[in-house]
Scaffold this motif. Structure first.
Motif, mmCIF file in Angstrom:
data_model
loop_
_atom_site.group_PDB
_atom_site.id
_atom_site.type_symbol
_atom_site.label_atom_id
_atom_site.label_comp_id
_atom_site.label_asym_id
_atom_site.label_seq_id
_atom_site.Cartn_x
_atom_site.Cartn_y
_atom_site.Cartn_z
ATOM 1 N N LEU A 272 7.977 -4.866 13.371
ATOM 2 C CA LEU A 272 7.971 -3.458 13.245
ATOM 3 C C LEU A 272 7.320 -2.849 11.815
ATOM 4 O O LEU A 272 7.257 -1.627 11.786
ATOM 5 C CB LEU A 272 9.530 -3.009 13.198
ATOM 6 C CG LEU A 272 9.996 -3.331 14.658
ATOM 7 C CD1 LEU A 272 11.507 -3.005 14.409
ATOM 8 C CD2 LEU A 272 9.517 -2.660 15.841
ATOM 9 N N GLU A 273 7.489 -3.672 11.008
ATOM 10 C CA GLU A 273 6.740 -3.264 9.682
ATOM 11 C C GLU A 273 5.131 -2.970 9.764
ATOM 12 O O GLU A 273 4.623 -2.012 9.162
ATOM 13 C CB GLU A 273 6.743 -4.333 8.568
ATOM 14 C CG GLU A 273 7.932 -4.649 7.860
ATOM 15 C CD GLU A 273 8.002 -5.446 6.552
ATOM 16 O OE1 GLU A 273 7.062 -5.216 5.804
ATOM 17 O OE2 GLU A 273 9.057 -6.200 6.479
ATOM 18 N N ILE A 274 4.770 -3.631 10.799
ATOM 19 C CA ILE A 274 3.061 -3.320 10.809
ATOM 20 C C ILE A 274 2.848 -1.795 11.262
ATOM 21 O O ILE A 274 2.058 -1.191 10.490
ATOM 22 C CB ILE A 274 2.596 -4.453 11.756
ATOM 23 C CG1 ILE A 274 2.707 -5.959 11.238
ATOM 24 C CG2 ILE A 274 1.196 -4.125 12.218
ATOM 25 C CD1 ILE A 274 2.026 -7.008 12.173
ATOM 26 N N PRO A 275 3.205 -1.376 12.318
ATOM 27 C CA PRO A 275 2.939 -0.068 12.541
ATOM 28 C C PRO A 275 3.585 1.041 11.617
ATOM 29 O O PRO A 275 2.934 1.933 11.348
ATOM 30 C CB PRO A 275 3.426 0.222 14.021
ATOM 31 C CG PRO A 275 4.613 -0.798 14.155
ATOM 32 C CD PRO A 275 4.134 -2.102 13.442
ATOM 33 N N ALA A 276 4.555 0.850 11.087
ATOM 34 C CA ALA A 276 5.311 1.647 10.033
ATOM 35 C C ALA A 276 4.378 1.367 8.696
ATOM 36 O O ALA A 276 3.985 2.846 8.465
ATOM 37 C CB ALA A 276 6.738 1.295 9.565
ATOM 38 N N VAL A 277 3.817 0.332 8.345
ATOM 39 C CA VAL A 277 2.902 0.445 7.201
ATOM 40 C C VAL A 277 1.569 1.105 7.462
ATOM 41 O O VAL A 277 1.031 1.937 6.689
ATOM 42 C CB VAL A 277 2.890 -0.999 6.504
ATOM 43 C CG1 VAL A 277 1.837 -0.928 5.459
ATOM 44 C CG2 VAL A 277 4.114 -1.601 6.182
ATOM 45 N N LEU A 278 1.103 0.621 8.641
ATOM 46 C CA LEU A 278 -0.317 1.473 9.143
ATOM 47 C C LEU A 278 -0.112 2.980 9.091
ATOM 48 O O LEU A 278 -0.841 3.741 8.746
ATOM 49 C CB LEU A 278 -0.800 0.839 10.412
ATOM 50 C CG LEU A 278 -0.993 -0.586 10.395
ATOM 51 C CD1 LEU A 278 -1.469 -0.920 11.702
ATOM 52 C CD2 LEU A 278 -2.127 -0.906 9.517
ATOM 53 N N LEU A 279 0.875 3.654 9.905
ATOM 54 C CA LEU A 279 1.188 4.933 9.799
ATOM 55 C C LEU A 279 1.332 5.561 8.518
ATOM 56 O O LEU A 279 0.850 6.575 8.346
ATOM 57 C CB LEU A 279 2.444 5.340 10.630
ATOM 58 C CG LEU A 279 2.211 4.944 12.263
ATOM 59 C CD1 LEU A 279 3.532 5.230 13.028
ATOM 60 C CD2 LEU A 279 1.264 6.098 12.835
ATOM 61 N N ALA A 280 1.803 4.907 7.673
ATOM 62 C CA ALA A 280 1.914 5.391 6.250
ATOM 63 C C ALA A 280 0.497 5.470 5.437
ATOM 64 O O ALA A 280 0.628 5.794 4.129
ATOM 65 C CB ALA A 280 3.007 4.512 5.491
ATOM 66 N N GLY A 281 -0.498 5.019 6.193
ATOM 67 C CA GLY A 281 -1.684 4.986 5.520
ATOM 68 C C GLY A 281 -2.179 3.784 4.758
ATOM 69 O O GLY A 281 -3.103 3.584 4.085
ATOM 70 N N TRP B 280 5.664 -6.786 -1.676
ATOM 71 C CA TRP B 280 7.083 -6.298 -1.414
ATOM 72 C C TRP B 280 7.124 -6.494 0.228
ATOM 73 O O TRP B 280 8.293 -6.374 0.759
ATOM 74 C CB TRP B 280 7.373 -5.065 -1.907
ATOM 75 C CG TRP B 280 8.012 -5.162 -3.235
ATOM 76 C CD1 TRP B 280 7.233 -4.874 -4.400
ATOM 77 C CD2 TRP B 280 9.130 -5.459 -3.628
ATOM 78 N NE1 TRP B 280 8.074 -5.266 -5.341
ATOM 79 C CE2 TRP B 280 9.127 -5.603 -5.052
ATOM 80 C CE3 TRP B 280 10.327 -6.223 -2.910
ATOM 81 C CZ2 TRP B 280 10.300 -6.200 -5.666
ATOM 82 C CZ3 TRP B 280 11.480 -6.751 -3.863
ATOM 83 C CH2 TRP B 280 11.112 -6.544 -5.091
ATOM 84 N N TYR B 281 5.970 -5.973 1.145
ATOM 85 C CA TYR B 281 5.959 -6.116 2.460
ATOM 86 C C TYR B 281 6.200 -7.504 3.012
ATOM 87 O O TYR B 281 6.923 -7.537 4.027
ATOM 88 C CB TYR B 281 4.529 -5.848 2.994
ATOM 89 C CG TYR B 281 4.102 -4.367 2.457
ATOM 90 C CD1 TYR B 281 4.774 -3.196 3.025
ATOM 91 C CD2 TYR B 281 2.987 -3.911 1.776
ATOM 92 C CE1 TYR B 281 4.532 -1.913 2.509
ATOM 93 C CE2 TYR B 281 2.571 -2.733 1.488
ATOM 94 C CZ TYR B 281 3.359 -1.758 1.762
ATOM 95 O OH TYR B 281 2.976 -0.486 1.274
#
Length: 266
Positions: free
Chosen positions: A105-114, A184-185
């Motif tokens: 779930l980190e992957i789409p969240a981080v990508l959406l954050a730019g 940190w990711y």
């Protein structure tokens, strides 16, 4: 006489010229000392090679897990099981069934954050599919061959832990894709994966040996997928993430003040 000397000179001249223009034979004494043609200065030591760095940690985890099966090792799986049951008693939950996917779930969240990932979306998806295939295949084969009974006695497919392997596979992909942006990711993803391993023991579904080896299988599967991937089906990222994102204040007569999220896809 002059005619005879002229004929003799004309006969010997080509021979002397040929002798002067014949190339000197190449020195073949050291011909086979470096058959690969690679300069010795460019060769990396084995301990610094990509293959060694990709497999050393998983190998240690899998090896340690294998040596602590049942009552083996200084702090065996039986010892850990007794300590876990002493602390948690009969406590059980099912959070590990869902938490194993949480690092993804980190992957789409981080990508959406730019934040830009290491690979573009196509190659990231291919690496993910390849690593999942490696992990599922290897874990299933080892489970079938080892035939270790679970702590709760439900079946004989305990070693290694598939839930733990899945969680650490996802965490390893997150770490590889975003470690150049922030460590940190990866730390967050590996923390989630470690909690999955802990809950598998708390829920009496796995031994210590299973979860440690499972972590090794998960990390190894991700590393092998990256080592065998060549970015042939897509292109490297050229921008940031999957588009431009921003938060802007907004106000509507019906809802009043608020905060809006704006995404401009690339």
């Amino acid at each position: 006489m002059p005619t005879r000397y002229s004929a003799l000179v004309a006969l010997l001249l080509p021979l002397s010229v040929a002798a002067q223009t014949t190339p000197t034979p190449a020195d073949t004494t050291h011909k086979y000392q470096n058959p690969t043609g690679v300069s010795a200065a460019t060769k990396k030591p084995f301990f610094k090679s990509k293959g060694f760095r990709a497999t050393i940690v998983p190998a240690l985890l899998i090896g340690y897990g294998a040596t602590t099966i049942n009552g083996n090792g200084l702090y065996s799986s039986y010892n850990v099981h007794n300590d876990v049951r002493h602390v948690f008693g009969g406590y059980r939950n099912h959070i590990d069934d869902f938490l194993q996917w949480a690092p993804y779930l980190e992957i789409p969240a981080v990508l959406l954050a730019g934040v830009e990932s290491k690979n573009d979306r196509v190659n990231l998806g291919l690496v993910l599919l390849k690593s999942e295939a490696i992990m599922l295949g290897s874990v299933y084969i080892v489970k079938t061959l080892t035939h270790v009974q679970r702590p709760d006695g439900s079946d004989n497919l305990s070693f290694p832990s598939g839930h733990t392997a899945q969680a650490f596979l996802a965490a390893s992909i997150v770490h590889t894709e975003f470690r150049d942006k922030s460590q940190w990711y990866g730390i967050g993803a590996y923390t989630l994966a470690t909690s999955v391993a802990a809950f598998r023991m708390i829920n009496d579904k796995h031994w210590q040996s299973d979860v440690i080896a499972g972590a090794g299988f998960g990390i190894l599967s991700a590393h092998l997928a990256y080592l065998s991937h060549r970015n042939r089906w897509g292109r490297k990222p050229t921008g940031r993430g999957i588009g431009g994102t921003s938060f802007v204040p907004m106000w509507t007569p019906a809802g009043g003040a608020g905060l809006g999220f704006r995404w401009q896809p690339k």
